[in-house]
Design an enzyme around this catalytic site. Structure first.
Site, PDB file in Angstrom:
ATOM      1  N   VAL A 148      29.447  28.577  -0.986  1.00  0.00           N
ATOM      2  CA  VAL A 148      30.717  28.372  -1.685  1.00  0.00           C
ATOM      3  C   VAL A 148      31.449  27.190  -1.061  1.00  0.00           C
ATOM      4  CG1 VAL A 148      30.994  30.740  -2.489  1.00  0.00           C
ATOM      5  CG2 VAL A 148      31.834  30.117  -0.208  1.00  0.00           C
ATOM      6  N   ALA A 149      30.720  26.349  -0.348  1.00  0.00           N
ATOM      7  CA  ALA A 149      31.300  25.188   0.337  1.00  0.00           C
ATOM      8  C   ALA A 149      31.199  23.963  -0.572  1.00  0.00           C
ATOM      9  CB  ALA A 149      30.573  24.959   1.662  1.00  0.00           C
ATOM     10  N   ARG A 150      30.245  23.118  -0.310  1.00  0.00           N
ATOM     11  CA  ARG A 150      29.927  21.974  -1.150  1.00  0.00           C
ATOM     12  C   ARG A 150      28.405  21.884  -1.260  1.00  0.00           C
ATOM     13  NH1 ARG A 150      34.321  22.378  -2.540  1.00  0.00           N
ATOM     14  NH2 ARG A 150      36.041  20.855  -2.596  1.00  0.00           N
ATOM     15  N   ASP A 196      27.563  28.730  -5.776  1.00  0.00           N
ATOM     16  CA  ASP A 196      28.683  28.354  -6.637  1.00  0.00           C
ATOM     17  C   ASP A 196      28.801  26.840  -6.708  1.00  0.00           C
ATOM     18  OD1 ASP A 196      30.945  29.246  -8.272  1.00  0.00           O
ATOM     19  OD2 ASP A 196      32.192  28.284  -6.749  1.00  0.00           O
ATOM     20  N   GLU A 248      25.748  18.214  -8.964  1.00  0.00           N
ATOM     21  CA  GLU A 248      26.585  19.165  -9.695  1.00  0.00           C
ATOM     22  C   GLU A 248      27.227  18.447 -10.880  1.00  0.00           C
ATOM     23  OE1 GLU A 248      29.023  21.877  -7.318  1.00  0.00           O
ATOM     24  OE2 GLU A 248      30.647  21.519  -8.757  1.00  0.00           O
ATOM     25  N   HIS A 251      30.823  26.603 -10.115  1.00  0.00           N
ATOM     26  CA  HIS A 251      31.897  26.163  -9.220  1.00  0.00           C
ATOM     27  C   HIS A 251      33.234  26.801  -9.611  1.00  0.00           C
ATOM     28  CE1 HIS A 251      33.106  22.574  -6.434  1.00  0.00           C
ATOM     29  NE2 HIS A 251      33.802  23.670  -6.157  1.00  0.00           N
TER      30      HIS A 251
END
Length: 315
Positions: free
Chosen positions: A231-233, A257, A262, A281
């Site tokens: 859930v970071a990058r 996520d 992306e 995301h």
């Protein structure tokens, strides 16, 4: 003259008039103006001391002759013209921390999904298969959380009561943290933690240190029964190494996520793995977004008047 101007661009599908309404409720003695068009933005920011929104470009910044504070509606601020804001003497705050509760809840959902193999249950339901399958328990496992900021803290808080061991990874391990153990980003310490990890939760900013942190070597160290949660990058994980690890069953699965790239291309292999959960995301999406952001700005307005340190100031 407006005391605070709310720019028109929203986020997470949430309308900006709701944000303006939250600010009016908290700051009844201030004039809050919502700019609904580009022309209104240029007109209203001309003499406003505070502007808030997703972003501000240099052209609009040049028009804001009295601007003292730009309150960014995002936690990230790399998209802002920071050099120009400094040159204009404008303080900048961000939304760090407002997403922690919702992201932490989503992380817990991921962990319980893999602990109880709910994704296998959903797969069998789609196929109308009434067959039992083996599940696990989250209790007794080790959860490693990389990044002990607001999100990392919220994740660890929500793990209380699940009878898990926790390891935290942070830049300053000497500060300690809410986890049972805290280590730094020294490669040896990180790999020692990975070797003991059942669930690896990434909740760290993307920096030179964390870019590609979970690479081929990390997947080789992680136990085959481990699960990756990001859930970071997306850039914290080497995507090619992740695909290889899933294909070779070097890990049990992943919940993402965020991805790199992306969004993922439609033909990307990560779409096709039954043990990879992908969400767009949106872990930070919450109906509390505007109330929490309004709390930060409402607390900062009197501080701006008195010269006190601003909450969530980034520059």
């Amino acid at each position: 003259m407006a005391d605070i101007v709310v720019l028109r661009r929203g986020t997470h599908g949430l309308p900006m008039d709701e944000y303006a309404a939250e600010l009016r409720e908290r700051l009844p003695d201030r004039e809050i103006a919502l700019a609904r068009t580009p022309a209104e933005e240029r007109e209203l920011v001309a003499d406003a001391p505070v502007v808030t929104g997703v972003g501000i470009d240099e052209e609009l910044l040049d028009a804001a002759e009295s601007l003292e504070l730009f309150a960014c509606a995002y936690a990230g601020y790399g998209h802002l013209p920071m050099d120009a804001l400094r040159e204009h003497g404008v303080a900048v705050t961000n939304a760090a921390g407002i997403h922690a509760p919702s992201i932490a809840e989503q992380v817990l959902g991921y962990l319980l999904t893999f602990a109880r193999d709910l994704h296998e249950g959903w797969r069998r339901q789609r196929n109308r298969e009434y067959r039992h399958y083996q599940a696990r328990e989250l209790g007794g496992s080790t959860v490693t959380v990389v990044g002990l900021g607001a999100i990392g803290h919220a994740v660890v808080d929500r793990l209380q009561g699940f009878d898990v061991e926790t390891i935290g990874v942070r830049y300053t391990p000497e500060k300690g943290g809410p986890t049972d153990e805290v280590v730094g980003f020294d490669p040896e310490a990180v790999h020692d933690a990975l070797a003991r990890t059942d669930y690896l939760v990434l909740a760290t900013p993307l920096t030179d240190t964390t870019r590609g942190l979970v690479d081929e070597a990390a997947f080789a160290t992680l136990p085959p029964e481990s699960v990756l949660v990001n859930v970071a990058r997306g850039g914290v994980v080497d995507t090619d190494a992740l695909v290889h690890a899933v294909r070779k069953q070097s890990i049990r699965g992943a919940a993402l996520d965020v991805t790199d790239p992306e969004p993922l291309p439609e033909d990307h292999p990560l779409w096709n793995f039954e043990n990879v959960l992908l969400t767009p995301h949106n872990a930070g999406h919450t109906p509390e977004h505007w109330p929490r952001l309004a709390d930060i700005l409402a607390a900062n307005v009197p501080k701006l008047d008195s010269g006190e340190e601003l909450r969530n100031r980034v520059d």
